[in-house]
Design a protein around this motif. Structure first.
Motif, PDB file in Angstrom:
ATOM      1  N   SER A 174       0.846  -1.195   0.000  1.00  0.00           N
ATOM      2  CA  SER A 174       0.000   0.000   0.000  1.00  0.00           C
ATOM      3  C   SER A 174       0.883   1.249   0.000  1.00  0.00           C
ATOM      4  O   SER A 174       2.079   1.178   0.280  1.00  0.00           O
ATOM      5  N   VAL A 175       0.283   2.381  -0.276  1.00  0.00           N
ATOM      6  CA  VAL A 175       1.007   3.648  -0.230  1.00  0.00           C
ATOM      7  C   VAL A 175       1.491   3.915   1.195  1.00  0.00           C
ATOM      8  O   VAL A 175       2.604   4.412   1.393  1.00  0.00           O
ATOM      9  N   THR A 176       0.691   3.553   2.181  1.00  0.00           N
ATOM     10  CA  THR A 176       1.098   3.722   3.584  1.00  0.00           C
ATOM     11  C   THR A 176       2.351   2.911   3.881  1.00  0.00           C
ATOM     12  O   THR A 176       3.305   3.412   4.492  1.00  0.00           O
ATOM     13  N   GLU A 177       2.370   1.655   3.436  1.00  0.00           N
ATOM     14  CA  GLU A 177       3.547   0.804   3.649  1.00  0.00           C
ATOM     15  C   GLU A 177       4.767   1.359   2.921  1.00  0.00           C
ATOM     16  O   GLU A 177       5.880   1.342   3.457  1.00  0.00           O
ATOM     17  N   LEU A 178       4.563   1.883   1.716  1.00  0.00           N
ATOM     18  CA  LEU A 178       5.666   2.475   0.958  1.00  0.00           C
ATOM     19  C   LEU A 178       6.206   3.712   1.672  1.00  0.00           C
ATOM     20  O   LEU A 178       7.423   3.878   1.804  1.00  0.00           O
ATOM     21  N   ALA A 179       5.316   4.560   2.141  1.00  0.00           N
ATOM     22  CA  ALA A 179       5.738   5.764   2.866  1.00  0.00           C
ATOM     23  C   ALA A 179       6.546   5.393   4.107  1.00  0.00           C
ATOM     24  O   ALA A 179       7.583   6.014   4.393  1.00  0.00           O
ATOM     25  N   ASP A 180       6.103   4.376   4.809  1.00  0.00           N
ATOM     26  CA  ASP A 180       6.846   3.905   5.985  1.00  0.00           C
ATOM     27  C   ASP A 180       8.222   3.389   5.582  1.00  0.00           C
ATOM     28  O   ASP A 180       9.215   3.660   6.262  1.00  0.00           O
ATOM     29  N   LYS A 181       8.284   2.665   4.497  1.00  0.00           N
ATOM     30  CA  LYS A 181       9.548   2.077   4.042  1.00  0.00           C
ATOM     31  C   LYS A 181      10.575   3.154   3.684  1.00  0.00           C
ATOM     32  O   LYS A 181      11.759   3.002   3.982  1.00  0.00           O
ATOM     33  N   VAL A 182      10.132   4.240   3.048  1.00  0.00           N
ATOM     34  CA  VAL A 182      11.061   5.299   2.622  1.00  0.00           C
ATOM     35  C   VAL A 182      11.152   6.441   3.640  1.00  0.00           C
ATOM     36  O   VAL A 182      11.815   7.448   3.400  1.00  0.00           O
ATOM     37  N   ASN A 183      10.450   6.290   4.763  1.00  0.00           N
ATOM     38  CA  ASN A 183      10.504   7.249   5.879  1.00  0.00           C
ATOM     39  C   ASN A 183      10.058   8.665   5.521  1.00  0.00           C
ATOM     40  O   ASN A 183      10.678   9.644   5.925  1.00  0.00           O
ATOM     41  N   PHE A 184       8.980   8.740   4.761  1.00  0.00           N
ATOM     42  CA  PHE A 184       8.363  10.026   4.444  1.00  0.00           C
ATOM     43  C   PHE A 184       6.861   9.891   4.633  1.00  0.00           C
ATOM     44  O   PHE A 184       6.323   8.782   4.615  1.00  0.00           O
ATOM     45  N   SER A 185       6.193  11.014   4.760  1.00  0.00           N
ATOM     46  CA  SER A 185       4.739  10.979   4.894  1.00  0.00           C
ATOM     47  C   SER A 185       4.113  10.630   3.539  1.00  0.00           C
ATOM     48  O   SER A 185       4.709  10.844   2.489  1.00  0.00           O
TER      49      SER A 185
END
Length: 150
Positions: free
Chosen positions: A65-76
């Motif tokens: 998900s976009v949420t998981e991707l954002a967490d992975k790259v450490n950005f909102s």
């Protein structure tokens, strides 16, 4: 929305290459070449957020998900959406869907699946109906029509 709205004449050339490609692997190669050119043109000495995100997206074949991707790259998520829109003219969600669909096409072409339903579920689609609608959206033909051609 059409590609030429984002990339102008370059997109029309790209679409023409896709339409004249003789096979699914040829179409995948056209898309990968275009995306590589876009990434090469936007590369800077330090990898961009979008570049890092795309590396991870391809690594997991778009299955997150976009949420998981954002967490992975450490950005909102908001910052990630802005970066994707600015650099690619696409949302991260759309890019995830495209990469996931590319993975499905590769397996569909190779014949390495037991059923279309299993293939759809394996790649994170809710069911075959959801997969069929996504297939038509990205491929331009109904899934039933393609499977009749094979």
């Amino acid at each position: 929305m059409f590609l030429e709205e984002f990339w102008g004449q370059e997109a029309l050339d790209w679409v023409e290459k896709l339409l004249t490609a003789q096979s699914i692997p040829d179409r995948i190669e056209v898309v990968e070449q275009q995306l590589s050119q876009i990434l090469a043109a936007t590369e800077s000495p330090a990898p961009t957020l979008v570049y890092q995100s795309l590396q991870y997206i391809y690594e997991v074949k778009g299955n997150l998900s976009v949420t998981e991707l954002a967490d992975k790259v450490n950005f909102s998520e908001r910052h990630l959406r802005r970066a994707f829109e600015l650099e690619l003219g696409l949302s991260p969600k759309e890019m995830l869907g495209i990469v996931r669909f590319q993975s499905v096409l590769g397996e569909l072409y190779s014949g390495d699946y037991s059923s279309l339903t299993d293939l759809a579920l394996q790649h994170g689609y809710y069911d075959q109906s959801h997969f069929s609608s996504v297939f038509k959206r990205y491929y331009g033909l109904p899934l039933k029509q393609l499977t009749k051609l094979e």
